[in-house]
Design an enzyme around this catalytic site. Structure first.
Site, mmCIF file in Angstrom:
data_model
loop_
_atom_site.group_PDB
_atom_site.id
_atom_site.type_symbol
_atom_site.label_atom_id
_atom_site.label_comp_id
_atom_site.label_asym_id
_atom_site.label_seq_id
_atom_site.Cartn_x
_atom_site.Cartn_y
_atom_site.Cartn_z
ATOM 1 N N SER A 117 -59.156 -3.348 -34.425
ATOM 2 C CA SER A 117 -57.720 -3.153 -35.002
ATOM 3 C C SER A 117 -57.742 -2.625 -36.390
ATOM 4 O O SER A 117 -58.864 -2.494 -36.993
ATOM 5 C CB SER A 117 -57.272 -4.734 -34.922
ATOM 6 O OG SER A 117 -57.833 -5.058 -36.195
ATOM 7 N N ASP A 118 -56.482 -2.284 -36.727
ATOM 8 C CA ASP A 118 -56.578 -1.891 -38.007
ATOM 9 C C ASP A 118 -56.605 -3.038 -38.973
ATOM 10 O O ASP A 118 -56.386 -4.249 -38.741
ATOM 11 C CB ASP A 118 -55.617 -0.610 -38.462
ATOM 12 C CG ASP A 118 -55.692 0.072 -39.555
ATOM 13 O OD1 ASP A 118 -55.018 1.050 -39.680
ATOM 14 O OD2 ASP A 118 -56.464 -0.674 -40.490
ATOM 15 N N TYR A 119 -56.599 -2.923 -40.411
ATOM 16 C CA TYR A 119 -56.589 -4.005 -41.233
ATOM 17 C C TYR A 119 -55.627 -5.151 -41.141
ATOM 18 O O TYR A 119 -54.142 -4.777 -41.567
ATOM 19 C CB TYR A 119 -56.521 -3.233 -42.763
ATOM 20 C CG TYR A 119 -57.183 -4.048 -43.819
ATOM 21 C CD1 TYR A 119 -56.451 -5.337 -44.352
ATOM 22 C CD2 TYR A 119 -58.240 -3.840 -44.387
ATOM 23 C CE1 TYR A 119 -57.149 -5.876 -45.607
ATOM 24 C CE2 TYR A 119 -59.027 -4.526 -45.407
ATOM 25 C CZ TYR A 119 -58.040 -5.450 -45.914
ATOM 26 O OH TYR A 119 -58.609 -6.288 -46.984
ATOM 27 N N THR A 120 -55.751 -6.233 -40.552
ATOM 28 C CA THR A 120 -54.879 -7.329 -40.329
ATOM 29 C C THR A 120 -53.941 -6.837 -39.366
ATOM 30 O O THR A 120 -52.738 -7.529 -39.262
ATOM 31 C CB THR A 120 -54.146 -7.662 -41.535
ATOM 32 O OG1 THR A 120 -53.300 -6.752 -42.253
ATOM 33 C CG2 THR A 120 -55.321 -8.237 -42.621
ATOM 34 N N GLY A 121 -54.095 -5.940 -38.487
ATOM 35 C CA GLY A 121 -53.287 -5.269 -37.552
ATOM 36 C C GLY A 121 -52.764 -6.309 -36.620
ATOM 37 O O GLY A 121 -51.896 -6.468 -35.774
#
Ligand code: GLC
Length: 752
Positions: free
Chosen positions: A276-280
């Site tokens: 995932s992207d950052y805290t996605g």
């Protein structure tokens, strides 16, 4: 300690794939459910901040086997230490992945990717990724969150700086080159690292150019215009993909099974892992997809294998398995993908493969790499205007370099230069002095602040990249600049955006050069001295006033750590500029999204007209860009002959060769990017008025003529039709060749 080659049990098969499978089967048979979920967890090291959330008690969780990798930890000693903790202190000693945003170089910084793309030089782009991989791996990194391949046609979006512009064909070629550069010959060597293609998918289509905003587009536009670079990177063997923050067809990419499994794995055959992207993952709560446990289950069930920073996989998946919301098989599949990546990187064979303490001193920010970066930076610059051939400058007399970008180190690399060491980077003036020696007397002044609005300036210079707001008044700054200008023969105006006015969370609604800098430019022009605008920008800007009033404009983007020397090389003629725009420069922000491969519509404007009632146009501005896709000047000139076709028709198995002569009609040798566009005149769906289908960068000596040929076959004519089948349809086609997407010579052929 693992020795992948040491079979933990006898195995009859000997293929590398089955050796890997056997090794991982055995390892997973020893793992608890929690340890398997631990492999799906990617906390931030906390050292380089690229998002809001922070990770805590990472060491404790590594010891408990609750961490699969770390992001943005810098320094091989630190990484070796942390790897040792994982290998020696955790129950199974599974090594960690160490990832970082090595986007356009590590400490030797290359031009921002949008600048790199303007070289149209795949070899150079691959070389830049290769050097980035050598330096990052020397410092312990085995995984980079690059290439960013998001197509973008809206310059309001700050992350246009990180991609390769508006065109899917060029973007695909660049994506391939970057993956090759990073992964080399399959990540066997300790200077080959795993690529991570991002942001899957369609992130560059954010509505209104506002970062993290909704993306809503037809399947036609997805598959014909935005998906090709992701697909190309997968075909090139990229080891991982990163999910985009945005929704796709109403479901956030991070929880979108159609995207992550049906398309990416089942259709495209991707066999790596998705992070995932950052805290996605937890951001899907704000998207309105449920609570943290719901969204974590949605994500892993969709096919996202690793959770960056949100801790939601670690925090909820054991419970979700118990409640039957996530099957153990799904966890096993995700865990296997992470272990396979570690196996392919050789980390089980040698967890310290990327931890050679001797390498950084020899390989990071070394002279050889910096020389390559200087060359590539010069090749990325785009000469937008050169009235009266004011450029190249002569290496004599006094040159005043004036502007807020003249004496800043931190802003030379451009956005997403997380590993750069600012104090090692020459300012523009320092770099120019280094390149010119005592041949030219360089004097300088700041001339203005970045802009008059201090709060805006603060937002535009985050991450410590401030230009340092001067406590002198605008008038004092200007008076000093004019005193310096008075002593000079020529003025080089170092003006434009700060590096963080583009990049993540840096969308803009207006695209002019900031107010105080426009005022400075006017004052410098009023001195009557020759003024050359050296423009720093991470995006297309609206440059109508500059185009009208400034005799020479060299767009240097953010050229990386070697910007200063490269600018001198080009301004003083050691390098003849050859950069060509890969994204359209509009006349007005109101035209956006604006791109060359537009549809004809049912009411197109007649050639040469810029307004006609009841046709598709504006009443205040023509439809034309200020500078079109593919545009860029040289110190010489090139003349194109007519397009000659080897035949005027072919069948579906045929091939036609299109040839043009290109003559260097000036007095400088130079490189020219010859571009091939094709138009499908009639089809089952509306097709663009032209599409880039080939290019060749050729060196032509002054006075010399070269014949450039392109082979055309039906594969190049395929497109996704209404049913999203990738088809070719017979009919008439126009083939157009020229120096940019506007000035083209054309010929027609038929495919039966
Ligand atoms: C950021 C970016 C992504 C980057 C990641 C890790 O939010 O969207 O491109 O790789 O976080 O820094």
């Amino acid at each position: 300690m693992f020795a992948a080659g040491t079979m933990l049990f006898a195995s009859c098969s000997t293929s590398p794939e089955s050796e890997m499978d056997a090794f991982i089967d055995d390892l997973m048979s020893k793992m608890t459910l929690e340890e398997k979920i631990g492999q799906l967890n990617l906390p931030a090291s906390g050292e380089i901040i690229t998002g809001q959330a922070k990770s805590s008690n990472v060491a404790e969780r590594i010891r408990k086997g609750q961490v699969g990798g770390l992001l943005n930890l810098k320094g091989v000693e630190r990484i070796r230490e942390v790897q040792k903790q994982a290998v020696e202190d955790s129950r199974l000693g599974i090594p960690l992945l160490f990832g970082m945003d090595v986007i356009h170089g590590y400490e030797t910084i290359f031009p921002i990717p949008l600048g790199l793309s303007c070289t149209w030089n795949m070899e150079a782009i691959e070389k830049s990724a290769r050097i980035a991989a050598i330096e990052a791996s020397a410092d312990g990194i085995c995984w980079t969150f690059s290439p960013m391949v998001d197509i973008c046609r809206d310059a309001r979006w700050g992350r246009i700086a990180e991609g390769s512009g508006e065109d899917p064909y060029l973007g695909s070629e660049i994506a391939r080159a970057m993956v090759r550069g990073y992964q080399g010959d399959g990540m066997k060597r300790n200077d080959e690292i795993m690529a991570c293609v991002k942001h899957f998918a369609l992130y560059g289509g954010a509505e209104a150019g506002r970062d993290y905003n909704t993306v809503d587009m037809s399947r036609q536009r997805m598959f014909n215009d935005f998906m090709p670079p992701y697909k190309a990177a997968v075909e090139e063997g990229a080891g991982s993909m990163m999910a985009a923050f945005n929704d796709v067809d109403g479901i956030p990419a991070t929880g979108n099974k159609w995207l992550m499994t049906d398309l990416l794995r089942n259709d495209w055959g991707f066999d790596g892992f998705v992070v995932s992207d950052y805290t996605g993952v937890t951001e899907m709560v704000d998207h309105g997809m449920g609570n943290i446990q719901d969204v974590a289950a949605l994500s892993v069930n969709a096919g996202v294998d690793m959770d960056m920073v949100s801790d939601s996989f670690m925090g909820t998946l054991v419970q979700s398995v118990k409640e039957g919301k996530v099957s153990e098989e799904t966890i096993n599949t995700a865990c296997r993908r992470i272990l396979e990546a570690k196996y392919k990187l050789g980390l089980f064979e040698d967890p310290y493969k990327y931890c050679d303490l001797e390498r950084p001193a020899k390989q990071v920010f070394c002279a050889e790499h910096r020389e390559v970066a200087r060359k590539i930076a010069a090749e990325s610059f785009v000469l937008l205007k050169n009235e009266g051939n004011i450029l190249p400058l002569q290496k004599k007399g006094t040159v005043a370099v004036i502007g807020p970008l003249a004496n800043t180190k931190a802003n030379m690399p451009g956005t997403w230069s997380v590993a750069a060491v600012a104090q090692n980077i020459p300012t523009l003036v320092e770099g120019m002095k280094h390149a010119l020696g005592d041949k030219v007397n360089i004097i300088t002044a700041k001339g203005s602040n970045l802009m008059s609005d201090a709060a805006y300036e603060e937002r535009a210079t985050m991450f410590g990249r401030s230009l340092g707001r001067d406590n002198r008044t605008d008038k004092q700054l200007l008076d000093e600049a004019l005193r310096v200008a008075a002593k000079a023969d020529v003025i080089v105006a170092a003006i434009g955006e700060s590096s963080e006015m583009s990049g993540e969370c840096s969308s803009r609604t207006e695209l002019e050069i900031p107010d105080t800098q426009r005022a400075l430019l006017k004052a410098l022009l009023n001195t009557g001295k020759p003024v050359v605008l050296t423009l720093f920008t991470g995006r297309p800007l609206v440059l109508n006033w500059e185009h009208k009033n400034v005799p020479a404009i060299l767009n240097v983007w953010f050229g990386g750590s070697e910007t200063g020397s490269a600018v001198a090389d080009v301004l003083f003629g050691d390098v003849n500029p050859s950069g060509k725009l890969t994204t359209t420069f509009p006349q007005s922000v109101g035209q956006l999204p604006l791109f060359y491969a537009h549809k004809n519509t049912g009411r197109p404007l007649a050639e040469g007209k810029w307004f006609e009632k009841f046709r598709s146009n504006y009443i205040d501005v023509s439809n034309d860009p200020l500078y079109p896709f593919g545009y860029g000047l040289s110190y010489t000139t090139f003349e194109y002959g007519d397009v000659k076709l080897s035949a005027n028709s072919m069948d579906a198995n045929g091939e036609i060769t299109a040839t043009v002569s290109v003559k260097n009609t000036g007095k400088y040798d130079g490189n020219e990017v010859v571009q091939l566009y094709i138009r499908d005149l009639v089809a089952s769906v509306t097709r663009p008025v032209k599409e880039l289908k080939g290019f060749e960068k050729v060196f032509i000596k002054a006075g010399e003529t070269k014949e450039i040929s392109f082979k055309i076959n039906v594969e190049m004519l395929k497109f996704y039709n209404f049913d999203i089948d990738y088809v070719f349809e017979p009919g008439d086609f126009d083939v157009m060749i020229g120096p940019n997407s506007r000035d083209l010579k054309s010929a027609r052929f038929t495919v039966k």
